[in-house]
Design a protein around this motif. Structure first.
Motif, PDB file in Angstrom:
ATOM      1  N   ASP A   1      38.271  38.803  27.321  1.00 19.13           N
ATOM      2  CA  ASP A   1      37.709  39.348  28.564  1.00 19.13           C
ATOM      3  C   ASP A   1      36.298  38.838  28.786  1.00 19.13           C
ATOM      4  O   ASP A   1      35.910  38.542  29.919  1.00 19.13           O
ATOM      5  CB  ASP A   1      37.745  40.875  28.544  1.00 19.13           C
ATOM      6  CG  ASP A   1      37.298  41.463  27.203  1.00 19.13           C
ATOM      7  OD1 ASP A   1      37.878  41.052  26.177  1.00 19.13           O
ATOM      8  OD2 ASP A   1      36.398  42.303  27.195  1.00 19.13           O
TER       9      ASP A   1
ATOM     10  N   ASP B   1      42.389  41.181  26.620  1.00 17.62           N
ATOM     11  CA  ASP B   1      41.341  42.093  27.093  1.00 17.62           C
ATOM     12  C   ASP B   1      41.209  43.286  26.139  1.00 17.62           C
ATOM     13  O   ASP B   1      41.939  44.265  26.254  1.00 17.62           O
ATOM     14  CB  ASP B   1      41.711  42.561  28.515  1.00 17.62           C
ATOM     15  CG  ASP B   1      40.652  43.477  29.099  1.00 17.62           C
ATOM     16  OD1 ASP B   1      39.565  43.595  28.501  1.00 17.62           O
ATOM     17  OD2 ASP B   1      40.917  44.074  30.157  1.00 17.62           O
ATOM     18  N   ASN B   2      40.236  43.175  25.204  1.00 12.32           N
ATOM     19  CA  ASN B   2      40.011  44.320  24.291  1.00 12.32           C
ATOM     20  C   ASN B   2      38.793  45.119  24.721  1.00 12.32           C
ATOM     21  O   ASN B   2      38.330  46.008  24.022  1.00 12.32           O
ATOM     22  CB  ASN B   2      39.884  43.848  22.834  1.00 12.32           C
ATOM     23  CG  ASN B   2      38.752  42.861  22.645  1.00 12.32           C
ATOM     24  OD1 ASN B   2      38.014  42.576  23.603  1.00 12.32           O
ATOM     25  ND2 ASN B   2      38.599  42.342  21.435  1.00 12.32           N
ATOM     26  N   GLU B   3      38.231  44.754  25.862  1.00 13.75           N
ATOM     27  CA  GLU B   3      37.150  45.512  26.506  1.00 13.75           C
ATOM     28  C   GLU B   3      35.868  45.529  25.673  1.00 13.75           C
ATOM     29  O   GLU B   3      35.065  46.448  25.766  1.00 13.75           O
ATOM     30  CB  GLU B   3      37.631  46.936  26.850  1.00 13.75           C
ATOM     31  CG  GLU B   3      38.892  46.884  27.720  1.00 13.75           C
ATOM     32  CD  GLU B   3      39.328  48.225  28.269  1.00 13.75           C
ATOM     33  OE1 GLU B   3      38.650  49.226  27.988  1.00 13.75           O
ATOM     34  OE2 GLU B   3      40.336  48.261  29.008  1.00 13.75           O
TER      35      GLU B   3
ATOM     36  N   SER C   1      31.328  44.041  27.228  1.00 13.63           N
ATOM     37  CA  SER C   1      31.884  42.937  28.019  1.00 13.63           C
ATOM     38  C   SER C   1      32.045  43.415  29.458  1.00 13.63           C
ATOM     39  O   SER C   1      31.821  44.595  29.738  1.00 13.63           O
ATOM     40  CB  SER C   1      33.232  42.513  27.431  1.00 13.63           C
ATOM     41  OG  SER C   1      34.255  43.323  27.956  1.00 13.63           O
TER      42      SER C   1
ATOM     43  N   THR D   1      34.536  44.244  30.957  1.00 14.74           N
ATOM     44  CA  THR D   1      35.574  45.261  31.132  1.00 14.74           C
ATOM     45  C   THR D   1      35.334  46.498  30.274  1.00 14.74           C
ATOM     46  O   THR D   1      36.183  47.370  30.179  1.00 14.74           O
ATOM     47  CB  THR D   1      36.965  44.670  30.792  1.00 14.74           C
ATOM     48  OG1 THR D   1      36.944  44.187  29.451  1.00 14.74           O
ATOM     49  CG2 THR D   1      37.347  43.559  31.731  1.00 14.74           C
ATOM     50  N   THR D   2      34.197  46.574  29.632  1.00 13.67           N
ATOM     51  CA  THR D   2      33.885  47.746  28.792  1.00 13.67           C
ATOM     52  C   THR D   2      33.806  49.002  29.668  1.00 13.67           C
ATOM     53  O   THR D   2      33.161  49.000  30.718  1.00 13.67           O
ATOM     54  CB  THR D   2      32.522  47.534  28.085  1.00 13.67           C
ATOM     55  OG1 THR D   2      32.648  46.383  27.251  1.00 13.67           O
ATOM     56  CG2 THR D   2      32.140  48.733  27.244  1.00 13.67           C
ATOM     57  N   PRO D   3      34.484  50.067  29.230  1.00 10.88           N
ATOM     58  CA  PRO D   3      34.503  51.285  30.054  1.00 10.88           C
ATOM     59  C   PRO D   3      33.112  51.930  30.187  1.00 10.88           C
ATOM     60  O   PRO D   3      32.295  51.824  29.272  1.00 10.88           O
ATOM     61  CB  PRO D   3      35.441  52.230  29.301  1.00 10.88           C
ATOM     62  CG  PRO D   3      36.103  51.417  28.259  1.00 10.88           C
ATOM     63  CD  PRO D   3      35.279  50.209  28.020  1.00 10.88           C
TER      64      PRO D   3
ATOM     65  N   PRO E   1      33.711  49.203  34.895  1.00 12.06           N
ATOM     66  CA  PRO E   1      34.281  47.958  34.368  1.00 12.06           C
ATOM     67  C   PRO E   1      34.949  47.129  35.460  1.00 12.06           C
ATOM     68  O   PRO E   1      35.426  47.672  36.464  1.00 12.06           O
ATOM     69  CB  PRO E   1      35.318  48.461  33.360  1.00 12.06           C
ATOM     70  CG  PRO E   1      35.670  49.835  33.796  1.00 12.06           C
ATOM     71  CD  PRO E   1      34.429  50.394  34.449  1.00 12.06           C
TER      72      PRO E   1
ATOM     73  N   ASN F   1      37.824  45.238  37.154  1.00  9.44           N
ATOM     74  CA  ASN F   1      39.280  45.355  37.124  1.00  9.44           C
ATOM     75  C   ASN F   1      39.885  43.953  37.212  1.00  9.44           C
ATOM     76  O   ASN F   1      39.911  43.321  38.271  1.00  9.44           O
ATOM     77  CB  ASN F   1      39.749  46.227  38.295  1.00  9.44           C
ATOM     78  CG  ASN F   1      41.245  46.473  38.252  1.00  9.44           C
ATOM     79  OD1 ASN F   1      42.019  45.635  37.774  1.00  9.44           O
ATOM     80  ND2 ASN F   1      41.654  47.618  38.766  1.00  9.44           N
TER      81      ASN F   1
ATOM     82  N   ARG G   1      47.384  39.600  31.928  1.00  9.95           N
ATOM     83  CA  ARG G   1      46.286  40.336  31.291  1.00  9.95           C
ATOM     84  C   ARG G   1      46.926  41.222  30.217  1.00  9.95           C
ATOM     85  O   ARG G   1      47.869  41.979  30.505  1.00  9.95           O
ATOM     86  CB  ARG G   1      45.568  41.173  32.359  1.00  9.95           C
ATOM     87  CG  ARG G   1      44.389  41.973  31.851  1.00  9.95           C
ATOM     88  CD  ARG G   1      44.810  43.393  31.602  1.00  9.95           C
ATOM     89  NE  ARG G   1      43.663  44.276  31.420  1.00  9.95           N
ATOM     90  CZ  ARG G   1      43.683  45.570  31.627  1.00  9.95           C
ATOM     91  NH1 ARG G   1      44.791  46.163  32.027  1.00  9.95           N
ATOM     92  NH2 ARG G   1      42.613  46.293  31.425  1.00  9.95           N
TER      93      ARG G   1
ATOM     94  N   VAL H   1      46.396  44.089  27.455  1.00  9.78           N
ATOM     95  CA  VAL H   1      45.536  45.147  26.932  1.00  9.78           C
ATOM     96  C   VAL H   1      45.622  45.046  25.409  1.00  9.78           C
ATOM     97  O   VAL H   1      46.689  45.244  24.831  1.00  9.78           O
ATOM     98  CB  VAL H   1      46.031  46.529  27.408  1.00  9.78           C
ATOM     99  CG1 VAL H   1      45.128  47.624  26.862  1.00  9.78           C
ATOM    100  CG2 VAL H   1      46.089  46.577  28.920  1.00  9.78           C
TER     101      VAL H   1
END
Lengths: 820, 324
Positions: free
Chosen positions: B110, B137-139, B149, B151-153, B169, B171, B213, B215
């Motif tokens: 990601d 995508d491991n965020e 990153s 996409t980090t929550p 994050p 999308n 993508r 997860v």
């Protein structure tokens, strides 16, 4: 860039023989872009038209030497094509093909996954070598061929993989139960196949005959024995003693017995003439039985006949053989049933001649087929036709080597089978079949031999093709599929009408004039394309060298808009200025357009017309039927239209009547209201579109109420019940499972390495790299619990501990609980 | 249409030179990812795809950027290119453009794809070249020790956001579906191996750029980030369609929330991509009508051996010395 890693475990083929193993990829269009100069292109166009009309060459036109039709190109390396070839004439049953036998071996492999695939490749490779050996070295027994191919495979393989492949093949060999002779394509294969079918048929016929002759022989012998037992000679003490045998000879007084029997009223009943005649018949039957046994053990011998006299000799010899047998059997039957009347039957049998034999008399003995080569056909045809007209059950195998002949004045001859068919012999069975269809050939042979009348099998053996062009099998298959030598069966034994007797179902794309198949190729820009393309008689002609003068290859730079694919060209009414072309490929995979002359096109059209005639006879788009169908459709349409009009009129009348009644009722209600004083309002008209039902009677209401459930369950409860039932079912399904053993839901494994890192002997990956319990005894319960805890998708279920003495079990069992 | 002209179907032609490639052929070095890492699951599914499609290793290329996931080419027994951070796409495009006969796969994390490589990501979608791109995508940035990153929550504490991530994050699905010429988008978590394999196969057979993508769990830095989804099957919405994903009955019993979604419906795909309460799993969008840049730019002249030799000769001539 990284280098690819080694290919350990794969079946690598040696560098030698690479070319012959490699199946060709799609051909590609070669050459430069078409000319843009209109004047130059006009010159090219004119040259193409000149060639088309009168076959005049020009500089840009090249011969088609070394080219083959695009449809045949993927099959160029024929040994790698798993066609219905070569034939394996097994000792029993229907002929098989090498492909089907090895296919069965593959089917029976008891391996899965990659191991199965490796073994499959080994068997396919071996099959390919066997196919090559049969083509180059001729027929040989299957077991011998297998071993010979094994040696070749061993020689061709690299040392590091030789052992594994040979192991695969040795193991596969143990499953090979079939025995038989593997024969290459051609006349010998056809004759060998005919021999098998004829022998099978003869065995059945001879068994029936032998049974009949044996029965008659027994009956006559019994009659003679009984009669003989009544003679004074039979009553002598010695004869009586001999009839009883030695075991009990001391128990009887044969002298007294003889005297006693001589005093009896009985005596022989058969006259000496009849006895002599019966003995003579018995002798003839014995002789015929001996001949039948000889015939059964003798190999069928099909001498190819090339002279008219040979055919007549064959017919006459069969008649003579049948004559003696039929006469003996008829006389024996009459004697056995005591119906032989010397005064009546004697003169009849004396006057009986071979030419008086009926058709059924002639089919009692096996008939040896007559084999005629196409080149001798003109010489023997008149006699052959005479025999066919006489309805003698002669069986003729006509070996066709060139289905198309350009030598005649007419240009191209119709195949002989279709000519015989056109001659209209309703009592002759006529078959036309290509040797490429092994099962069809065997079936046709069997039909021809079983038919109680004359039968002709025209068999195309594809021998005009050879090592320099396409494989003869492909030649024979292509002749069938190009409609030049289509398969048909006209067997009066199946019915007198065309619908019953005539079959063309074994051909491809029955409803089309030409079969259509996709051609894959790479275009000039290297893009891969796939287009449907007809395989026509023109393509077949282009496959050989005999008609090469009628074709010219044109370079891509000379392609223009007036070049039209042949199959489209044939459909056009206006062809002025257009030049038809087919697609051909050279041995390097270059794809070319090849234009053809008017002569070739004209002949192709004639082949198409002939096929159309066969279609009609076979009931495919029959023009009479189509006309009838059209007339019937029109009639039904007229009837439907009239009926609709009638119904409309009826409904309109009914509507008018009801409207009138309603209007009257409304008027009378209004009048009653006005005149009656009470202002009773008229009934409200029913809502538009609603249906007014009559009021239900009290009984009906009661019934309706009874039908209503006392307590209807709400929908959500019903759904829940459904779910409960489902859950119950699931529960039932799972009831049989035991949770004592540890297990993994392998399908959900994500290959994360957690469990295999803990204990690779306890946990292992399967062929899809998903974990399973490899050996539950190879680890501890602690490791199982630890793995279950670490497993990210929680699919490891530890079960119950196997070792009751493992330390801290109480704690571990508690930890394992969430994962059970 | 005659499928068996001359009594022979396409399956009857055996290419004996064509080897059979077992799973072991596609295995290379032993993966050094942490036990439990989702990358292992992705690798396993990709290797199965290669075996089942019988992709010749010498004609298959895996291209990656930088990050844990970008170790991927090392573990494949094919050709590979472990490139520059964020630059996996340009390298892959170059390979595909020059060698359209190769099967090209792209592996990016990601951070790699959606941060430093964003421009290439956007334009790769627009180019729509015939490749498969996997976004692991491991965020989080795992390899560099847990930085935030794109996409980090929100709220997640990382070494670069010690007080919690402030921004919403990115999308990935919605962003991809918003780019011109998008032709294939799918979404799958790494703990559904069957779905991952099926989607990989659909993506491989799709003509155009297929973006999946994935997860992906990072067991070392964020071991519990996806627990709510992993432990509750109802948090996954399985998108099923005849022209999209299909799953086994066994899996359907575990993941019971299904939705029939037509992958040709872009508007609905965007709605699904923006879902917050559930994770859509399956093919969100698929359109094979989008032109591919590699087709548009295909050379008009065939590159034959003669052409190659001619070009090589002219290059060598530049270094030649004229002795006359």
């Amino acid at each position: 860039m990284q280098e690819p890693t080694d290919t350990k475990g794969t079946v690598m083929l040696p560098e030698s023989g690479v070319e012959q193993d490699r199946a060709p990829g799609p051909p590609r269009v070669v050459g430069d872009a078409p000319l843009v100069d209109e004047e130059e292109m006009e010159i090219v166009r004119s040259a193409h038209l000149r060639f088309k009309f009168v076959g005049v060459d020009s500089e840009d036109l090249a011969s088609i030497d070394g080219l083959i039709p695009a449809h045949l190109y993927p099959l160029l390396r024929f040994e790698t094509v798993r066609a219905d070839y070569p034939a394996v004439l097994t000792s029993e049953g229907e002929p098989a093909s090498l492909t089907s036998i090895t296919g069965d071996l593959i089917e029976r492999l008891e391996y899965e996954g990659d191991e199965r695939r490796y073994r499959e490749r080994s068997i396919l490779r071996h099959e390919s070598v066997m196919r090559r050996l049969v083509d180059t070295e001729g027929p040989r027994p299957l077991s011998e061929l297998w071993n010979a191919a094994l040696e070749v495979v061993a020689d061709e393989l690299a040392a590091d993989e030789r052992e594994s492949v040979l192991d695969h093949l040795r193991e596969a060999r143990s499953g090979l139960s079939e025995t038989g002779m593997v024969v290459p394509f051609g006349r010998e294969a056809a004759l060998a196949l005919l021999g098998r079918v004829a022998a099978e048929r003869a065995r059945e016929q001879l068994a029936r005959l032998r049974s009949e002759l044996g029965r008659l022989q027994q009956q006559l012998k019994a009659m003679l024995d009984v009669d003989r037992s009544e003679t004074p000679e039979a009553h002598t003490p010695d004869n009586l003693a001999a009839s009883v045998g030695q075991a009990f000879s001391g128990d009887f007084d044969f002298e007294a017995l003889s005297e006693l029997m001589d005093q009896g009223p009985h005596g022989p009943t058969l006259t000496t003439e009849r006895r002599t005649r019966m003995e003579s018949i018995l002798s003839a039957l014995s002789e015929h039985l001996g001949t039948l046994e000889d015939a059964e053990t003798r190999e069928s011998n099909f001498d190819v006949v090339s002279k008219p006299a040979q055919i007549l000799d064959r017919v006459s010899a069969h008649r003579d053989r049948s004559f003696g047998l039929v006469k003996a059997v008829q006389m024996a039957r009459l004697e056995a049933s005591n119906q032989y009347d010397e005064g009546q039957h004697g003169p009849q049998f004396d006057a009986f001649r071979p030419d008086q034999l009926s058709k059924s008399d002639l089919v009692s003995l096996p008939i040896t087929p007559v084999v005629v080569n196409q080149r001798d056909l003109d010489k023997v045809l008149p006699v052959l036709q005479e025999c066919l007209d006489s309805d003698d059950p002669i069986k003729v195998l006509l070996m066709v080597e060139t289905p198309v002949s350009a030598g005649t004045k007419a240009g191209f001859q119709t195949p002989v089978g279709q000519r015989l068919l056109a001659a209209g012999r309703p009592t002759t069975a006529i078959f036309q079949v290509s040797l490429a269809d092994l099962k069809a050939v065997a079936d046709v042979f069997a039909q021809a031999l079983a038919f109680p009348g004359p039968a002709v099998v025209c068999l195309y053996v594809g021998s005009e093709y050879g090592p320099d062009s396409i494989h003869p099998y492909l030649g024979a298959a292509a002749a069938r599929d190009a409609r030049v030598f289509p398969h048909f069966e006209s067997n009066p034994g199946n019915g007198r009408e065309w619908a019953g007797r005539f079959r063309i179902e074994r051909n491809l794309d029955l409803s089309e004039i030409w079969p259509i198949s996709n051609i894959r190729y790479r275009d000039h820009d290297d893009s891969e394309r796939e287009e449907p393309w007809a395989f026509t008689a023109t393509d077949l002609m282009a496959a050989g060298s005999r008609f090469a003068d009628g074709f010219r290859r044109i370079p891509r730079e000379h392609w223009h808009d007036d070049l039209v694919p042949l199959h489209d060209f044939l459909l056009l009414d206006h062809r002025d200025g257009l030049v038809p072309y087919i697609l051909m490929v050279d041995t390097d995979g270059g794809l070319y357009r090849v234009i053809c002359s008017d002569k070739i096109v004209g002949w192709t059209e004639r082949v198409g017309f002939r096929w159309r005639s066969l279609q009609e006879l076979g009931g495919i788009d029959n023009s009479h039927a189509l006309q009838l169908l059209e007339t019937e459709k029109r009639r039904l349409a007229d009837e439907s239209r009239k009926r609709i009009e009638e119904v409309e009129d009826e409904l309109r009348a009914e509507l008018d009547q009801k409207t009138g009644v309603l209007a009257e009722q409304i008027v009378s209600n209004i009048a009653a209201g006005l005149l009656g004083g009470g202002l009773a309002s008229p009934a409200a008209p029913p809502a538009r579109g609603s249906i007014v039902m009559p009021a239900a009677s009290s009984e009906e209401k009661a019934e309706d109420e009874a039908a209503v459930p006392v307590e209807a369950k709400p929908a959500d409860e019903a759904i829940e019940e459904g779910i409960d039932e489902e859950a119950q079912e699931e529960g039932d399904e799972e009831e049989g499972l035991s949770f004592d053993e540890p297990y993994i839901e392998t399908l959900r494994c994500t290959t994360c390495d957690e469990c295999t890192t803990i204990n690779p002997r306890l946990f292992a990956y399967n062929e899809n790299k998903q974990a399973y319990i490899a050996d539950a005894t190879a680890g501890t319960f602690r490791e199982l619990v630890l793995a279950a805890e670490k497993c990210p998708v929680k699919i490891i279920h530890p079960g119950k501990p196997l070792d009751p003495d493992e330390p801290h079990l109480d704690e571990l069992i508690k930890r394992a609980e969430p994962f059970q | 249409m005659a499928e068996n002209l001359f009594g022979v179907t396409a399956q009857c032609i055996v290419d004996l030179k064509q080897e059979y490639y077992g799973l072991d052929v596609y295995e290379s070095a032993v993966p050094r990812w942490c036990p439990g890492c989702g990358d292992n699951a992705i690798l396993s599914s990709v290797q199965k795809l290669c075996r089942d499609e019988q992709l010749p290793p010498e004609r298959t290329v895996f291209v990656s950027g930088i990050g844990c996931s970008s170790r991927f080419p090392h573990y494949m027994g094919t050709y590979g290119f472990h490139g520059l951070h964020g630059r996996a796409f340009p390298v892959a495009e170059g390979i595909k453009l020059r060698r359209p006969d190769l099967d090209v796969f792209v592996n990016m994390g990601d951070g790699d794809c959606c941060s430093i490589g964003t421009a290439h990501w956007i334009h790769a979608i627009r180019y729509n070249m015939n490749m498969v791109a996997l976004i692991h995508d491991n965020e989080i940035y795992g390899m560099t020790k847990m930085q935030a990153s794109p996409t980090t929550p929100t709220g997640l504490k990382t070494s670069t956001t010690p007080y919690g991530a402030r921004l919403e994050p990115l999308n990935i699905l919605a962003a991809t579906l918003g780019v011109t010429n998008v032709s294939f988008v799918a979404n799958v978590p790494d703990w559904m191996p069957e779905v991952m394999y099926n989607l990989l196969r659909i993506a491989y057979r799709h003509k155009g750029l297929s973006i999946i993508r994935i997860v992906q769990r990072c067991p070392h830095y964020l071991p519990h980030l996806f627990d709510p989804i992993v432990t509750d099957p109802d948090k996954s919405l399985i998108l099923l369609h005849d022209d999209g994903l299909q799953i086994s009955d066994e899996l359907a019993k575990v993941y019971k929330d299904h939705l029939v979604h037509d992958p040709s419906d872009l508007h609905r795909a965007r709605e699904l991509a923006s879902m917050e309460d559930k994770v859509p799993v399956g093919v969100l969008y698929r359109n094979e009508e989008i032109p591919c840049y590699d087709d548009l730019m295909r050379p008009q002249r065939s590159v034959t051996d003669d052409v190659r030799q001619e070009v090589l000769e002219s290059e060598f001539d530049k270094f030649a010395v004229n002795v006359n």
